[in-house]
Design a protein around this motif. Structure first.
Motif, PDB file in Angstrom:
ATOM      1  N   TYR A  13       0.823  -1.197   0.000  1.00  0.00           N
ATOM      2  CA  TYR A  13       0.000   0.000   0.000  1.00  0.00           C
ATOM      3  C   TYR A  13       0.868   1.262   0.000  1.00  0.00           C
ATOM      4  CZ  TYR A  13      -3.109  -3.691   1.514  1.00  0.00           C
ATOM      5  OH  TYR A  13      -3.795  -4.874   1.594  1.00  0.00           O
ATOM      6  N   THR A  14       0.491   2.211  -0.857  1.00  0.00           N
ATOM      7  CA  THR A  14       1.246   3.457  -0.955  1.00  0.00           C
ATOM      8  C   THR A  14       0.891   4.377   0.207  1.00  0.00           C
ATOM      9  OG1 THR A  14       1.117   3.235  -3.355  1.00  0.00           O
ATOM     10  CG2 THR A  14       1.864   5.344  -2.505  1.00  0.00           C
ATOM     11  N   ARG A  15       1.911   4.859   0.885  1.00  0.00           N
ATOM     12  CA  ARG A  15       1.685   5.715   2.060  1.00  0.00           C
ATOM     13  C   ARG A  15       0.821   6.931   1.696  1.00  0.00           C
ATOM     14  NH1 ARG A  15       4.393   5.994   6.708  1.00  0.00           N
ATOM     15  NH2 ARG A  15       6.081   4.705   5.853  1.00  0.00           N
ATOM     16  N   ALA A  16       1.097   7.540   0.537  1.00  0.00           N
ATOM     17  CA  ALA A  16       0.360   8.744   0.146  1.00  0.00           C
ATOM     18  C   ALA A  16      -1.126   8.476  -0.020  1.00  0.00           C
ATOM     19  CB  ALA A  16       0.935   9.315  -1.153  1.00  0.00           C
ATOM     20  N   ALA A  17      -1.485   7.273  -0.495  1.00  0.00           N
ATOM     21  CA  ALA A  17      -2.903   6.947  -0.673  1.00  0.00           C
ATOM     22  C   ALA A  17      -3.625   6.915   0.666  1.00  0.00           C
ATOM     23  CB  ALA A  17      -3.040   5.606  -1.389  1.00  0.00           C
ATOM     24  N   VAL A  18      -2.988   6.328   1.674  1.00  0.00           N
ATOM     25  CA  VAL A  18      -3.608   6.247   3.003  1.00  0.00           C
ATOM     26  C   VAL A  18      -3.687   7.638   3.634  1.00  0.00           C
ATOM     27  CG1 VAL A  18      -3.428   5.224   5.302  1.00  0.00           C
ATOM     28  CG2 VAL A  18      -2.770   3.890   3.293  1.00  0.00           C
ATOM     29  N   GLU A  19      -2.638   8.419   3.475  1.00  0.00           N
ATOM     30  CA  GLU A  19      -2.640   9.759   4.052  1.00  0.00           C
ATOM     31  C   GLU A  19      -3.701  10.649   3.408  1.00  0.00           C
ATOM     32  OE1 GLU A  19       1.389  10.992   3.532  1.00  0.00           O
ATOM     33  OE2 GLU A  19       2.100   9.970   5.353  1.00  0.00           O
ATOM     34  N   LEU A  20      -3.864  10.527   2.090  1.00  0.00           N
ATOM     35  CA  LEU A  20      -4.892  11.326   1.415  1.00  0.00           C
ATOM     36  C   LEU A  20      -6.296  10.871   1.809  1.00  0.00           C
ATOM     37  CD1 LEU A  20      -3.766  12.126  -2.233  1.00  0.00           C
ATOM     38  CD2 LEU A  20      -4.303  13.712  -0.391  1.00  0.00           C
ATOM     39  N   ALA A  21      -6.463   9.573   2.031  1.00  0.00           N
ATOM     40  CA  ALA A  21      -7.756   9.083   2.503  1.00  0.00           C
ATOM     41  C   ALA A  21      -8.081   9.684   3.873  1.00  0.00           C
ATOM     42  CB  ALA A  21      -7.753   7.561   2.567  1.00  0.00           C
ATOM     43  N   ASP A  22      -7.088   9.749   4.745  1.00  0.00           N
ATOM     44  CA  ASP A  22      -7.298  10.361   6.058  1.00  0.00           C
ATOM     45  C   ASP A  22      -7.653  11.842   5.922  1.00  0.00           C
ATOM     46  OD1 ASP A  22      -6.919   8.089   7.584  1.00  0.00           O
ATOM     47  OD2 ASP A  22      -4.763   8.395   7.784  1.00  0.00           O
ATOM     48  N   TYR A  23      -6.959  12.511   5.010  1.00  0.00           N
ATOM     49  CA  TYR A  23      -7.224  13.940   4.788  1.00  0.00           C
ATOM     50  C   TYR A  23      -8.646  14.145   4.276  1.00  0.00           C
ATOM     51  CZ  TYR A  23      -6.750  18.648   2.818  1.00  0.00           C
ATOM     52  OH  TYR A  23      -6.926  19.984   2.508  1.00  0.00           O
TER      53      TYR A  23
END
Length: 305
Positions: free
Chosen positions: A209-219
Motif C-alpha cells: 500500500y502506498t503511504r500517500a494513498a492512506v494519508e490522502l484518505a485520512d485527509y
C-alpha cells in the motif's frame, strides 16, 4: 458418523465467526502475527491445502508464528485452523476442482504455452469470484455510496493509477462529476481544496500500500468526504477508513500482481453510475459522440488518416 456430522456442522457455523474474531484481534497482534493473520484472511483455500511450513514461507513469517496465531485464536495447534478451512473448502468443490484441473493442465504443458494458460486460468478464477453474491453486494454498496456523492475524486498510485484513471475517464464520458487526483510535480491532491462535505473519494490501492494513498484518505475523511475503496484485503488500511469497500484478488503466476479484477470493478462502477444517472448520462454520451464525429477522433473501417 453422527459425531463427525455434528463436528462438520459446528465448523460450518464457526468459520464466519472465526474470521470476525480474527479481524477484531488483528490490530492488537504483534507484527509477525499480523502478517500470518493477513495470509490466513487473504488465502483461505491455501490455508486448507498447503502445509504449515509452505504457508509460513508465503506469508513471510516463521512456522512458529503460524502456530502462535492458531493458539491465540483458540486452537491447540495449526492443524485445527487448517481443518476449519478444509471443511469450508469441501463445501465448495467447484472452486477446488477448477484449480486442480489447471494444475494438471499446467503439468502436461511446457514453455510459453503453459505460462499463458496459467495466467489466463488465474484471471478466469478471479473474474468468477467477482460474480459471487458477496462480491456483487460489495460492488452495489460502493455504487450506492458513490451515486449519493456530489462529486467524486479518484485516487490511485503506481499500479493502481491506471485503474483510477480508467474509472475517471469512463464515468466522465457519461457526464459524471469526477476528478482524477493527478497532476505534474505531485500537484494532484491540490484538487481536494475544491471538495466539500457530501463528496466522495474513490481510492484504489493494493499491497504494498502506498503511504500517500492512506494519508490522502485520512485527509479526505477529515474534510467530510465519504471513502469508497477498491483494494485487495479485508485488513487493507483503506477498509477501516471506507464507507464501502470492494475486495479484489491480485494473485498472479506472474512476478507482478494482477490489476485486471480491479479494472473490472472500476468499469462496473462507472457503468452502474451512468445507468443510475439516466437521461443526463444519455445526453452526455450523445454530446461526446457529436464531438468525436466533428473532430474525426476515430478511424472508421479502412479509412486512411
Amino acid at each position: 458418523m453422527q459425531h463427525e456430522a455434528r463436528r462438520r456442522k459446528f465448523l460450518f457455523m464457526l468459520e464466519p465467526a472465526f474470521r470476525s474474531r480474527l479481524l477484531e484481534a488483528f490490530d492488537a497482534m504483534p507484527r509477525q502475527l499480523r502478517a500470518a493473520a493477513q495470509w490466513v484472511l487473504d488465502n483461505p483455500r491455501d490455508v486448507a491445502l498447503l502445509s504449515m511450513r509452505e504457508q509460513a514461507k508465503l506469508a513471510g513469517v516463521n512456522p512458529a508464528s503460524m502456530t502462535r496465531l492458531a493458539q491465540r485464536m483458540g486452537f491447540s495447534g495449526y492443524e485445527g485452523l487448517r481443518d476449519l478451512h478444509a471443511q469450508t473448502l469441501r463445501r465448495g468443490e467447484t472452486e477446488f476442482s477448477g484449480k486442480a484441473e489447471a494444475l494438471v493442465a499446467r503439468r502436461r504443458q511446457s514453455g510459453d504455452g503453459a505460462l499463458a494458460f496459467d495466467l489466463a486460468e488465474t484471471l478466469e478464477r478471479h473474474m468468477a469470484a467477482l460474480c459471487r453474491p458477496e462480491a456483487l453486494d460489495a460492488v452495489k454498496g460502493a455504487a450506492t455510496a458513490l451515486a449519493a456523492a456530489g462529486s467524486i475524486y479518484v485516487l490511485g498510485y503506481r499500479s493502481s493509477y491506471p485503474v483510477a484513471c480508467h474509472f475517471a475517464y469512463v464515468y466522465g464520458l457519461a457526464g459524471g462529476s469526477v476528478r482524477l487526483l493527478d497532476g505534474p510535480g505531485g500537484t494532484g491532491p491540490d484538487a481536494l481544496r475544491e471538495a466539500k462535505k457530501g463528496d466522495a473519494l474513490l481510492a484504489v490501492s493494493v499491497k504494498p500500500y502506498t503511504r500517500a494513498a492512506v494519508e490522502l484518505a485520512d485527509y479526505a475523511l477529515a474534510m467530510g468526504l465519504e471513502i469508497v475503496a477498491i483494494t485487495d484485503s479485508v485488513v487493507s488500511p483503506l477498509v477501516a477508513r471506507a464507507r464501502a469497500a470492494v475486495i479484489v484478488p491480485t494473485e498472479s503466476p506472474s512476478f507482478f500482481h494482477t490489476m485486471a479484477p480491479a479494472f473490472a470493478v472500476a468499469e462496473t462502477l462507472a457503468a452502474m453510475l451512468a445507468a443510475s444517472a439516466g437521461e443526463p448520462a444519455l445526453e452526455a454520451v450523445r454530446a461526446m459522440e457529436r464531438q468525436f464525429q466533428s473532430l474525426s477522433t476515430h478511424i472508421r473501417g479502412r479509412q486512411i488518416p
